[in-house]
Design an enzyme around this catalytic site. Structure first.
Site, PDB file in Angstrom:
ATOM      1  N   ASP A 193       0.827  -1.305  -0.031  1.00 21.45           N
ATOM      2  CA  ASP A 193       0.010  -0.105  -0.074  1.00 21.45           C
ATOM      3  C   ASP A 193       0.785   1.335  -0.047  1.00 21.45           C
ATOM      4  O   ASP A 193       2.142   1.196   0.389  1.00 21.45           O
ATOM      5  CB  ASP A 193      -0.712   0.082   1.173  1.00 21.45           C
ATOM      6  CG  ASP A 193      -1.633   1.349   1.457  1.00 21.45           C
ATOM      7  OD1 ASP A 193      -2.248   1.701   0.373  1.00 21.45           O
ATOM      8  OD2 ASP A 193      -1.537   1.778   2.418  1.00 21.45           O
TER       9      ASP A 193
ATOM     10  N   ASP B 110      -0.080   4.756   0.868  1.00 21.32           N
ATOM     11  CA  ASP B 110       0.062   5.945   2.087  1.00 21.32           C
ATOM     12  C   ASP B 110      -0.349   5.245   3.399  1.00 21.32           C
ATOM     13  O   ASP B 110      -1.102   4.312   3.595  1.00 21.32           O
ATOM     14  CB  ASP B 110      -1.374   6.846   1.867  1.00 21.32           C
ATOM     15  CG  ASP B 110      -1.104   7.631   0.368  1.00 21.32           C
ATOM     16  OD1 ASP B 110       0.023   8.032   0.118  1.00 21.32           O
ATOM     17  OD2 ASP B 110      -2.108   7.588  -0.261  1.00 21.32           O
TER      18      ASP B 110
END
Length: 171
Positions: free
Chosen positions: A11, A13
């Site tokens: 991922d 952020d």
């Protein structure tokens, strides 16, 4: 996790970089502790790396695709090149197949990297990352941050206190 893996998907952020909500400014990109070293180690071992990221700011009209691309380019300047970037630009209400927790981003990354989902680990900071991995048939490691809800931590099959520990579990 005894299974050898071919790829690690991250991922963006809250996992690779500090989460700045709806960030369209490359100057605001700050690398998470340990991310550079972890990625270097994975690449030295010959593992593929990729990014799977919901970017609903595009669908919400808060960001342009070009702004997201500029932030992603800055991430690569700081962390090195990734084998694939899979971005969901849709608004959460659109019901697309790519937005995590749906498996679309993970499956698309697997296709680009030419790896089977069961030979992939997804590393993320919220339950949607874990759920997308599971839906795709991949493994996952949750690295909680202050925004991770306790129920997401409780449900995750594997958690690690930081990226380095997550990678040690994977390797």
């Amino acid at each position: 996790m005894d299974e050898p893996f071919d790829a690690v998907l991250f991922d963006r952020d809250g996992t690779l970089i500090r989460d700045v909500p709806y960030n369209g400014d490359p100057d605001l990109v700050t690398v998470m502790p340990g991310a550079r070293e972890v990625l270097r180690d994975l690449r030295e071992r010959g593992l593929h790396t990729g990014v799977v990221s919901n970017q609903s700011g595009i669908g919400r009209g808060l960001l342009t695709a070009n702004q997201v691309a500029a932030v992603n380019a800055r991430v690569e300047e700081l962390l090195g090149e990734f084998g694939t970037w899979q971005i969901c630009p849709h608004h959460p209400g659109e019901g697309c197949a790519c937005r995590k927790p749906a498996p679309g981003l993970v499956l698309a990354a697997c296709e680009v990297l030419d790896v089977r989902p069961e030979r992939v680990v997804v590393v993320g900071d919220i339950g949607a990352d874990v759920d997308a991995a599971k839906a795709a048939g991949a493994a996952s490691v949750l690295v909680p941050t202050p925004v991770t809800r306790q129920d997401e931590v409780d449900r995750a099959p594997r958690t690690a206190p930081d990226l380095r520990s997550a990678i040690e579990m994977i390797l």
